[in-house]
Design an enzyme around this catalytic site. Sequence first.
Site, PDB file in Angstrom:
ATOM      1  N   ASP A 358       0.830  -1.211   0.000  1.00 27.76           N
ATOM      2  CA  ASP A 358       0.000   0.000   0.000  1.00 27.76           C
ATOM      3  C   ASP A 358       0.864   1.261   0.000  1.00 27.76           C
ATOM      4  O   ASP A 358       0.498   2.275  -0.582  1.00 27.76           O
ATOM      5  CB  ASP A 358      -0.900   0.008   1.240  1.00 27.76           C
ATOM      6  CG  ASP A 358      -1.924  -1.118   1.190  1.00 27.76           C
ATOM      7  OD1 ASP A 358      -2.474  -1.352   0.107  1.00 27.76           O
ATOM      8  OD2 ASP A 358      -2.154  -1.764   2.230  1.00 27.76           O
ATOM      9  N   GLY A 359       2.007   1.169   0.664  1.00 23.83           N
ATOM     10  CA  GLY A 359       2.905   2.327   0.744  1.00 23.83           C
ATOM     11  C   GLY A 359       3.372   2.770  -0.643  1.00 23.83           C
ATOM     12  O   GLY A 359       3.578   3.950  -0.890  1.00 23.83           O
ATOM     13  N   ASN A 437      -4.534   8.614   1.955  1.00 23.20           N
ATOM     14  CA  ASN A 437      -5.038   7.965   3.169  1.00 23.20           C
ATOM     15  C   ASN A 437      -5.612   8.977   4.161  1.00 23.20           C
ATOM     16  O   ASN A 437      -6.803   9.009   4.390  1.00 23.20           O
ATOM     17  CB  ASN A 437      -3.917   7.207   3.879  1.00 23.20           C
ATOM     18  CG  ASN A 437      -3.874   5.740   3.493  1.00 23.20           C
ATOM     19  OD1 ASN A 437      -4.738   5.273   2.758  1.00 23.20           O
ATOM     20  ND2 ASN A 437      -2.883   5.024   3.979  1.00 23.20           N
ATOM     21  N   ASP A 467      -4.699  12.514  22.114  1.00 26.50           N
ATOM     22  CA  ASP A 467      -3.423  12.411  21.403  1.00 26.50           C
ATOM     23  C   ASP A 467      -3.459  13.099  20.049  1.00 26.50           C
ATOM     24  O   ASP A 467      -2.424  13.444  19.499  1.00 26.50           O
ATOM     25  CB  ASP A 467      -3.049  10.934  21.211  1.00 26.50           C
ATOM     26  CG  ASP A 467      -2.396  10.361  22.462  1.00 26.50           C
ATOM     27  OD1 ASP A 467      -2.270  11.112  23.450  1.00 26.50           O
ATOM     28  OD2 ASP A 467      -2.030   9.176  22.449  1.00 26.50           O
TER      29      ASP A 467
HETATM   30  N1  LIG Z   1      -1.400   2.724  14.214  1.00 23.58           N
HETATM   31  C1  LIG Z   1      -1.494   2.547  12.906  1.00 23.58           C
HETATM   32  O1  LIG Z   1      -2.204   1.710  12.385  1.00 23.58           O
HETATM   33  C2  LIG Z   1      -0.696   3.441  12.005  1.00 23.58           C
HETATM   34  C3  LIG Z   1       0.243   4.328  12.529  1.00 23.58           C
HETATM   35  C4  LIG Z   1       0.921   5.144  11.639  1.00 23.58           C
HETATM   36  C5  LIG Z   1       0.667   5.083  10.271  1.00 23.58           C
HETATM   37  N2  LIG Z   1      -0.247   4.208   9.810  1.00 23.58           N
HETATM   38  C6  LIG Z   1      -0.602   4.148   8.406  1.00 23.58           C
HETATM   39  O2  LIG Z   1       0.498   3.945   7.576  1.00 23.58           O
HETATM   40  C7  LIG Z   1       0.258   4.671   6.408  1.00 23.58           C
HETATM   41  C8  LIG Z   1       1.516   4.833   5.655  1.00 23.58           C
HETATM   42  O3  LIG Z   1       1.782   3.594   5.076  1.00 23.58           O
HETATM   43  P1  LIG Z   1       3.223   3.199   4.564  1.00 23.58           P
HETATM   44  O4  LIG Z   1       3.122   1.882   3.870  1.00 23.58           O
HETATM   45  O5  LIG Z   1       3.817   4.341   3.866  1.00 23.58           O
HETATM   46  O6  LIG Z   1       3.998   3.039   5.902  1.00 23.58           O
HETATM   47  P2  LIG Z   1       4.449   1.683   6.584  1.00 23.58           P
HETATM   48  O7  LIG Z   1       5.405   0.992   5.700  1.00 23.58           O
HETATM   49  O8  LIG Z   1       4.835   2.026   7.977  1.00 23.58           O
HETATM   50  O9  LIG Z   1       3.128   0.807   6.605  1.00 23.58           O
HETATM   51  C9  LIG Z   1       2.059   0.992   7.468  1.00 23.58           C
HETATM   52  C10 LIG Z   1       1.028  -0.105   7.272  1.00 23.58           C
HETATM   53  O10 LIG Z   1      -0.209   0.528   6.931  1.00 23.58           O
HETATM   54  C11 LIG Z   1      -0.784  -0.211   5.878  1.00 23.58           C
HETATM   55  N3  LIG Z   1      -1.623   0.653   5.066  1.00 23.58           N
HETATM   56  C12 LIG Z   1      -1.264   1.732   4.353  1.00 23.58           C
HETATM   57  N4  LIG Z   1      -2.331   2.226   3.726  1.00 23.58           N
HETATM   58  C13 LIG Z   1      -3.381   1.429   4.041  1.00 23.58           C
HETATM   59  C14 LIG Z   1      -4.751   1.428   3.702  1.00 23.58           C
HETATM   60  N5  LIG Z   1      -5.260   2.363   2.925  1.00 23.58           N
HETATM   61  N6  LIG Z   1      -5.545   0.477   4.207  1.00 23.58           N
HETATM   62  C15 LIG Z   1      -5.043  -0.473   5.007  1.00 23.58           C
HETATM   63  N7  LIG Z   1      -3.765  -0.527   5.375  1.00 23.58           N
HETATM   64  C16 LIG Z   1      -2.943   0.425   4.887  1.00 23.58           C
HETATM   65  C17 LIG Z   1       0.376  -0.717   5.083  1.00 23.58           C
HETATM   66  O11 LIG Z   1      -0.041  -1.849   4.321  1.00 23.58           O
HETATM   67  C18 LIG Z   1       1.356  -1.077   6.157  1.00 23.58           C
HETATM   68  O12 LIG Z   1       1.165  -2.373   6.601  1.00 23.58           O
HETATM   69  C19 LIG Z   1      -0.344   5.943   6.881  1.00 23.58           C
HETATM   70  O13 LIG Z   1      -1.068   6.600   5.888  1.00 23.58           O
HETATM   71  C20 LIG Z   1      -1.191   5.469   8.020  1.00 23.58           C
HETATM   72  O14 LIG Z   1      -2.516   5.223   7.612  1.00 23.58           O
HETATM   73  C21 LIG Z   1      -0.918   3.384  10.656  1.00 23.58           C
HETATM   74  N1  LIG Z   2       9.221   4.324  -5.131  1.00 20.12           N
HETATM   75  C1  LIG Z   2       9.403   4.604  -3.849  1.00 20.12           C
HETATM   76  N2  LIG Z   2      10.348   5.478  -3.450  1.00 20.12           N
HETATM   77  C2  LIG Z   2      10.540   5.757  -2.138  1.00 20.12           C
HETATM   78  N3  LIG Z   2       9.843   5.204  -1.155  1.00 20.12           N
HETATM   79  C3  LIG Z   2       8.895   4.312  -1.479  1.00 20.12           C
HETATM   80  C4  LIG Z   2       8.618   3.969  -2.845  1.00 20.12           C
HETATM   81  N4  LIG Z   2       7.623   3.054  -2.870  1.00 20.12           N
HETATM   82  C5  LIG Z   2       7.303   2.842  -1.580  1.00 20.12           C
HETATM   83  N5  LIG Z   2       8.043   3.590  -0.761  1.00 20.12           N
HETATM   84  C6  LIG Z   2       7.976   3.625   0.706  1.00 20.12           C
HETATM   85  O1  LIG Z   2       8.419   2.362   1.177  1.00 20.12           O
HETATM   86  C7  LIG Z   2       7.686   2.009   2.322  1.00 20.12           C
HETATM   87  C8  LIG Z   2       7.219   0.572   2.224  1.00 20.12           C
HETATM   88  O2  LIG Z   2       6.464   0.407   1.070  1.00 20.12           O
HETATM   89  P1  LIG Z   2       5.255  -0.611   0.978  1.00 20.12           P
HETATM   90  O3  LIG Z   2       4.209  -0.294   1.977  1.00 20.12           O
HETATM   91  O4  LIG Z   2       4.834  -0.622  -0.447  1.00 20.12           O
HETATM   92  O5  LIG Z   2       5.912  -1.978   1.310  1.00 20.12           O
HETATM   93  P2  LIG Z   2       5.657  -2.923   2.540  1.00 20.12           P
HETATM   94  O6  LIG Z   2       5.773  -2.125   3.785  1.00 20.12           O
HETATM   95  O7  LIG Z   2       6.577  -4.078   2.366  1.00 20.12           O
HETATM   96  O8  LIG Z   2       4.204  -3.434   2.262  1.00 20.12           O
HETATM   97  P3  LIG Z   2       2.988  -3.465   3.294  1.00 20.12           P
HETATM   98  O9  LIG Z   2       2.692  -2.029   3.533  1.00 20.12           O
HETATM   99  O10 LIG Z   2       1.910  -4.183   2.585  1.00 20.12           O
HETATM  100  O11 LIG Z   2       3.489  -4.163   4.489  1.00 20.12           O
HETATM  101  C9  LIG Z   2       6.527   3.001   2.425  1.00 20.12           C
HETATM  102  O12 LIG Z   2       6.793   3.876   3.493  1.00 20.12           O
HETATM  103  C10 LIG Z   2       6.551   3.755   1.151  1.00 20.12           C
HETATM  104  O13 LIG Z   2       6.222   5.115   1.300  1.00 20.12           O
END
Ligand SMILES: NC(=O)c1ccc[n+]([C@@H]2O[C@H](COP(=O)([O-])OP(=O)(O)OC[C@H]3O[C@@H](n4cnc5c(N)ncnc54)[C@H](O)[C@@H]3O)[C@@H](O)[C@H]2O)c1
Ligand SMILES: Nc1ncnc2c1ncn2[C@@H]1O[C@H](COP(=O)(O)OP(=O)(O)OP(=O)(O)O)[C@@H](O)[C@H]1O
Length: 594
Positions: A358-359, A437, A467
């Site tokens: 999703d990131g 998001n 918070d």
């Molecule tokens: N307590 C929490 O659950 C918490 C805390 C901080 C941030 N987040 C979420 O992490 C997001 C950033 O994601 P990232 O991947 O860049 O960081 P990250 O790599 O730390 O991942 C955070 C997790 O959030 C999940 N996630 C992201 N978007 C989602 C969605 N639309 N629906 C369900 N799960 C989702 C990702 O799959 C990942 O497992 C933020 O937008 C925020 O929503 C969650």
């Molecule tokens: N092309 C990119 N350049 C820099 N950062 C990226 C890029 N693609 C993803 N990221 C960052 O890398 C982090 C991890 O990406 P992503 O959530 O896709 O992988 P993951 O954490 O392994 O998957 P999941 O969220 O399903 O656990 C996210 O914070 C996202 O913002």
Amino acid sequence: MNLYLHHPPRVSVGPSLSLSLSPQVLANLHSTCLHIYTFSPQLPNFYHCCCEGISVISLSLSLYIRAMSPSQLDSNGNASASLQENGIPDSLSILNSEKAVQEIIQQPLMQGIEDNLIEFSEAMRTVAKALRRAAEGKASAQAEAVEWKRKYELERARNLTLEHKVLSSGESNGDVNGERADSSADQPVLSSQTYKQSEVCCGKHGLCSHEVLRDGDPDSDCNVVQNRMTRKASFKLSWCCNGDNSGQQKHDIVSFERGNITTAERSSKQISLKWESQPQTVLILTKPNSTSVRILCAEMVRWLKEKKKLNIFVEPRVRIELLTESSYYNFVQTWQDADKEIVLLHMKVDLVVTLGGDGTVLWAASMFKGPVPPVVPFSLGSLGFMTPFHSEHYRECLDSILRGPISITLRHRLLCHVIRDAAKNEYDTEESVIVLNEVTIDRGISSFLTNLECYCDNSFVTCVQGDGLILSTTSGSTAYSLAAGGSMVHPQVPGILFTPICPHSLSFRPLILPEHVTLRVQVPFNSRSHAWASFDGKDRKRLAPGDALVCSMAPWPVPTACQSDSTSDFLRSIHDGLHWNLRKTQSFDGPSDP
Ligand SMILES: NC(=O)c1ccc[n+]([C@@H]2O[C@H](COP(=O)([O-])OP(=O)(O)OC[C@H]3O[C@@H](n4cnc5c(N)ncnc54)[C@H](O)[C@@H]3O)[C@@H](O)[C@H]2O)c1
Ligand SMILES: Nc1ncnc2c1ncn2[C@@H]1O[C@H](COP(=O)(O)OP(=O)(O)OP(=O)(O)O)[C@@H](O)[C@H]1O
């Protein structure tokens, strides 16, 4: 329209002069917003008057000048100046005013003139300069507009001729692009008639895209072929309502027939995207530091180039990775000046493919601050609420997506502005941020309770003490908002989730507000600490007491391709990702109703 000078003064300008503006004229002039603050503090009324804008200044000046030579006043002691219909002086009157200013400046000063009048003549010089600049600016703007119009008409004529050439050669030769020729065989070759139709476009239940990008010198003949390659694929979006078996044509707007209110404008539309011309360019975005992603990316690039004849864009980092592997990947395109070129990316790219979780989808969305091309998210992460495609089957998936039609989910985004207390006005803000998001306002590293005043369209909502607060899209409802106790909402529901984080109040339940509202979260002046805003979990910004975050729905959603349709994909993601409501089924044997 006339302006009059009055004796005795109504609004005093200098020691012996007055002017008054009719309320109507003032109202018209209020719309002119060029502020000049260079006037003498000894002439406070005039200063005030001038703040209304350059038009007032120029009029005031001409009147002032006329008043200096009593021969120019009429028998009633009045002087007049002409305005256009809209109350703004035309260029001629600006120039006249300027001339008059010059004349008066060049006159020898009469004996006994007070010091402030000397200062005033200095101000006249400044205004004369400003007037000249305004007149010159207007003239050059007009010339520029004429030039642009000429260029536009030339380009349009050229494009029409070019289209005509391409269409007629397409009709006679057919398309010869390997597999693309095969796939386009399913679709009728565009005749000039269908071309015309598509230009008029927009069916009853759809939106059309006809964005065309042409690079290079359009005059050159060899560019006919090149232009054909760089034409941005056009597509049409249409929607239907799943579960509507009647097949009956619904009204687009609320209908009051026979007193019954019906509407087809329901939010749960299933959107379908149909290509009207073949996609040409794909942008592939990948999660960094992942070997499996790197291997898949190299394989996919080769397949898209060799089998689909597509142009490929990747991030600079990925191009380096590909070239380290083999010089074969030299054809892969990227950008050098990210700031300038990424802004224009949406005009070049027909499709975005993401390889990650999703990131990576959030990352892709964040690259497009305006319109976003359709996104095909492949799952290479742990959860994948927004990544329905399995990477093992990428060939079949991409094949079917390039052929279309595709079910898509239009994921709405939030447009956020941080407004500093120090800013002079609401529009004097920092660059806006667009999130897929959520935007979170929390206490950061501070150990104090956050105190946030929240307004919805200027109505007070509540004061958050806890918070922090999450303002989330419905796509983000399964992310942080869910963890903070918010509801899960289907991504096609247009709304804004208002979810507190650990509120210090038992009755603070999350809200879902309609999509059309504007929310304002303000850090009160008496707050004990700063708050912090973060956007999709990134880009933290500090909010000092008095600062505010204003947020509303952005006009540019992220269209993500669906595996099946948006509802099935959503339900599958909460079942697979969260094991939603998974419980062992109760056994049949046991107590039963009598
Ligand atoms: N307590 C929490 O659950 C918490 C805390 C901080 C941030 N987040 C979420 O992490 C997001 C950033 O994601 P990232 O991947 O860049 O960081 P990250 O790599 O730390 O991942 C955070 C997790 O959030 C999940 N996630 C992201 N978007 C989602 C969605 N639309 N629906 C369900 N799960 C989702 C990702 O799959 C990942 O497992 C933020 O937008 C925020 O929503 C969650
Ligand atoms: N092309 C990119 N350049 C820099 N950062 C990226 C890029 N693609 C993803 N990221 C960052 O890398 C982090 C991890 O990406 P992503 O959530 O896709 O992988 P993951 O954490 O392994 O998957 P999941 O969220 O399903 O656990 C996210 O914070 C996202 O913002």
